[in-house]
Design a protein around this motif. Structure first.
Motif, PDB file in Angstrom:
ATOM      1  N   GLU A   1       0.821  -1.206   0.000  1.00 17.75           N
ATOM      2  CA  GLU A   1       0.000   0.000   0.000  1.00 17.75           C
ATOM      3  C   GLU A   1       0.855   1.256   0.000  1.00 17.75           C
TER       4      GLU A   1
ATOM      5  N   PHE B   1      -5.269   1.132  -1.410  1.00 18.97           N
ATOM      6  CA  PHE B   1      -5.910  -0.066  -0.865  1.00 18.97           C
ATOM      7  C   PHE B   1      -6.943  -0.629  -1.845  1.00 18.97           C
ATOM      8  N   THR B   2      -7.768   0.251  -2.405  1.00 20.93           N
ATOM      9  CA  THR B   2      -8.827  -0.203  -3.302  1.00 20.93           C
ATOM     10  C   THR B   2      -8.249  -0.750  -4.603  1.00 20.93           C
TER      11      THR B   2
ATOM     12  N   SER C   1      -6.793  -4.177  -3.990  1.00 19.58           N
ATOM     13  CA  SER C   1      -7.877  -5.143  -3.774  1.00 19.58           C
ATOM     14  C   SER C   1      -8.526  -5.534  -5.092  1.00 19.58           C
TER      15      SER C   1
ATOM     16  N   GLY D   1      -8.515  -9.195  -7.025  1.00 22.78           N
ATOM     17  CA  GLY D   1      -9.723  -9.899  -7.440  1.00 22.78           C
ATOM     18  C   GLY D   1      -9.629 -10.406  -8.867  1.00 22.78           C
TER      19      GLY D   1
END
Length: 222
Positions: free
Chosen positions: A146, A169-170, A173, A177
């Motif tokens: 991060e 962070f997003t 993530s 995925g």
């Protein structure tokens, strides 16, 4: 963004770190054997005995480094995250201002370079992640990822971020995925792997542009 992460349990820590080239080669052989056993026989049949046989070492030698199977799997997964942190940190160390689109591509390229280097290894790693409590990984490794993305975002020449930590962070993530879905089964088709890489770039560009624009809009109305 930090969350409370419990310390690594003692039974998941390796017994010792290789300090000589020969012992380092032995550990690498053990790691490679884990991947091969996972891919050929599956997680249910993975044992320290099978791993030792595939690595060409005795079970006693394996136990010199890893107290149990869980510790072995844990160490391999942790190493993967460390490798990702290292390549993304290279992007953040380039302090020259760059258009956000180029920066987004660079971050996606760095992230997927580790995943795509050996697709069969990545497939095995996702099986490992499903077998152990990934939350037990040391928080420092997630923080490294991060922080590297956060620092890289500061070098965008045509965008600013009100909350770069949240954006980092997003983005991580979201990329995770895509990678998890792509490697949920063994992958060997080069065209599919190239498409997966392109989708990672597209996601990175679209999200970072939207996050930067949204941050600017919120700042203007506050």
């Amino acid at each position: 963004m930090e969350s409370a992460v419990p310390p690594v349990p003692g039974h998941l820590k390796p017994r010792k770190t290789p300090v000589q080239s020969r012992s380092g080669a032995t550990v690498e052989a053990i790691h490679e054997a884990v991947v091969q056993v996972l891919l050929t026989e599956g997680l249910a049949r993975l044992t320290t005995t099978r791993v030792a046989e595939r690595a060409g070492v005795s079970v006693g030698t394996l136990y010199q480094y890893f107290p149990n199977k869980q510790a072995l799997l844990f160490t391999i997964l942790l190493q993967h995250f460390v490798e990702m942190a290292e390549v993304i940190e290279k992007v953040s160390r380039d302090r020259a201002p760059r258009p956000l689109a180029d920066l987004a591509d660079g971050l996606a390229d760095a992230y997927f370079s580790v995943k795509l280097a050996r697709p069969e290894v990545t497939t095995a790693l996702y099986r490992i992640a499903g077998a152990i409590d990934q939350v037990r990984l040391p928080p420092d490794v997630f923080k490294r990822l991060e922080t590297a993305v956060t620092q890289a975002l500061k070098h965008a020449s045509d965008a600013t971020f009100h909350d770069p930590e949240r954006a980092a962070f997003t983005l991580l993530s979201a990329l995770a995925g895509v990678a998890r879905a792509g490697f949920s089964r063994p992958v060997s088709d080069p065209a599919f792997l190239r498409r997966l890489h392109r989708e990672g770039r597209l996601l990175s560009r679209a999200y970072l542009r939207a996050a930067a624009d949204t941050a600017a809009d919120l700042s203007a109305t506050s």
